[in-house]
Design an enzyme around this catalytic site. Sequence first.
Site, mmCIF file in Angstrom:
data_model
loop_
_atom_site.group_PDB
_atom_site.id
_atom_site.type_symbol
_atom_site.label_atom_id
_atom_site.label_comp_id
_atom_site.label_asym_id
_atom_site.label_seq_id
_atom_site.Cartn_x
_atom_site.Cartn_y
_atom_site.Cartn_z
ATOM 1 N N ASP A 171 0.824 -1.209 0.000
ATOM 2 C CA ASP A 171 0.000 0.000 0.000
ATOM 3 C C ASP A 171 0.859 1.259 0.000
ATOM 4 O O ASP A 171 1.504 1.563 1.000
ATOM 5 C CB ASP A 171 -0.904 -0.012 1.245
ATOM 6 C CG ASP A 171 -1.891 1.143 1.249
ATOM 7 O OD1 ASP A 171 -2.069 1.787 0.191
ATOM 8 O OD2 ASP A 171 -2.479 1.395 2.316
ATOM 9 N N ASP B 186 -0.745 5.847 -7.070
ATOM 10 C CA ASP B 186 -1.090 4.964 -5.957
ATOM 11 C C ASP B 186 -1.149 3.511 -6.420
ATOM 12 O O ASP B 186 -1.667 3.212 -7.490
ATOM 13 C CB ASP B 186 -2.456 5.412 -5.409
ATOM 14 C CG ASP B 186 -2.882 4.617 -4.177
ATOM 15 O OD1 ASP B 186 -2.008 4.234 -3.390
ATOM 16 O OD2 ASP B 186 -4.094 4.388 -4.015
#
Length: 473
Positions: free
Chosen positions: A148, A356
Amino acid sequence: MASSPLLLCVLLLYTYCLTIALGNSEHGFVLVPRSSSASSGLPCSSVSQVTSDPNRVLSVPLAHRYGACAPSSPSGATDRPPSLAERLRRDRARRSHLISKASGRSSISQSDAGVSIPTSLGAAVDSLEYVVTLGFGTPAVPQTVLIDTGSDLSWVQCQPCDASACYPQKDPLFDPSASSTYAPVPCDTQACRDLAAGSYNNGCTTNATGASLCRYGIEYGNFDTTVGLYSTETLTLTPAVSITNFSFGCGLRQRGTFDRFDGLLGLGGAPESLVSQTAETYGGAFSYCLPPGNSSTGFLALGTPSNNTPGSFQFTPLHGVPGQATFYLVTLAGISVGGKQLDIPPAVFSKGMIIDSGTVVTGLPGTAYSALRTAFRSAMSAYPLLPPNEELDTCYNFTGFSNVTVPTVSLTFDGGATIDLDVPSGILLEDCLAFVGGSSDREVGIIGNVNQRTFEVLYDSGRGHVGFRPGAC
Ligand SMILES: *[C@@H]1O[C@H](CO)[C@@H](O)[C@H](O)[C@H]1NC(C)=O
Ligand SMILES: *[C@@H]1O[C@H](CO)[C@@H](O)[C@H](O)[C@H]1NC(C)=O
Ligand SMILES: *[C@@H]1O[C@H](CO)[C@@H](O)[C@H](O)[C@H]1NC(C)=O
Ligand SMILES: *[C@@H]1O[C@H](CO)[C@@H](O)[C@H](O)[C@H]1NC(C)=O
Ligand SMILES: *[C@@H]1O[C@H](CO)[C@@H](O)[C@H](O)[C@H]1NC(C)=O
């Protein structure tokens, strides 16, 4: 395949090759056979072409969580992947959470009575799609964690933890008492006080022999939580390379299922992340390659590749989001479809784009998305449109077509770096255009993981840039 025209160009007349190359890119379309794009249910096939670069010893395989390359439950229970609509709902929640965090709007939840109050919010994590397996402790035990870039503190579930406090996971629970290198962080330390600065601090707790230990707590944007002891441990990435004294969370109480993976690896830019903790050795740089489908692997690597890595990177400046050290921000300058530049005023991109790993679909400023959708639909007019799937409004019915001609989509970044998204894996998500438009041009955009597939994406905080290398996995 991709290198053979290049080889021909070396062997044959230069101008002849130039004509071919220009002809291809001007054409701007790629014929995709349907059989190869329907990859459902394939066994895990390729191990990625992890480079033989001697500086990339710190490279570990990375897999799609719903694919055949991800570790499965020892019980043999097949976890049914959620539907596309469900994945898109989770993805939308993550996107709006990241956008509100990046724009300084706080989205602190009212904590409910049952769970002690974790004080920090990470991004929504139920949309995370890629996992790596690392060794925790001494002797090292494998733990498979979700990666992440939208959060920083890493954690795994730890013993002692009963079924009401820990969700069922694929591997045995990490047992700190079986590791000779495990240590909880005492409460009265700078490391524990620093957690407060990152607002992860969850106070102190006293263990059975009266030692005062540092607690951490995280509440993610989707209200999943983890609370436990802030700890240090040896982290093994490859048999040859380990990181000593890695600070992480030993999770003793979790809410959420985390899809039965053992924990989470935080790759954001704040001090608690793996990247920041290893910055002295690896320069604050890491890269990954997300595979084109769910039946092959990519890689995650620490540090920068050496100059002899095959292929080359294109770079664009890396910016920070004020007050949010976690996020990585780049600036888009333009978009092309089928080799034609779209007419989008540059000011539309002025808020920047967070890049991301955990967001699936790219969120563009509204004006940019409208232009992209119009051009893409026009280039795809041979195929019938389907009704929207959640917010994806450009979905096709390819039934009955033995092949599909898809236009190239290129993103140009600040500084001129231009990348041709992989066709079709970087453009289409289950036959839908993997972009959405924001309600305005005044909020930050997000480059999702579909667009990043097959590129090595290098996040280099040390040198202040993000690099893209095509065809890396
Ligand atoms: C992999 O992806 C395909 C197509 O996107 C999907 O149908 C399938 O359920 C996924 N999972 C596995 C384990 O193949
Ligand atoms: C409590 O923590 C201290 C400090 O790490 C450790 O030495 C001690 O063994 C711990 N006690 C128990 C019962 O785990
Ligand atoms: C381990 O890291 C902590 C801070 O995270 C530091 O205070 C401590 O001195 C380090 N220990 C060693 C042995 O390097
Ligand atoms: C897709 O097209 C096929 C063939 O034309 C048709 O039979 C089918 O109903 C269509 N599917 C949807 C979801 O519209
Ligand atoms: C692509 O599909 C069309 C119609 O389905 C067919 O006519 C054509 O021959 C196919 N082309 C190739 C290269 O397979």
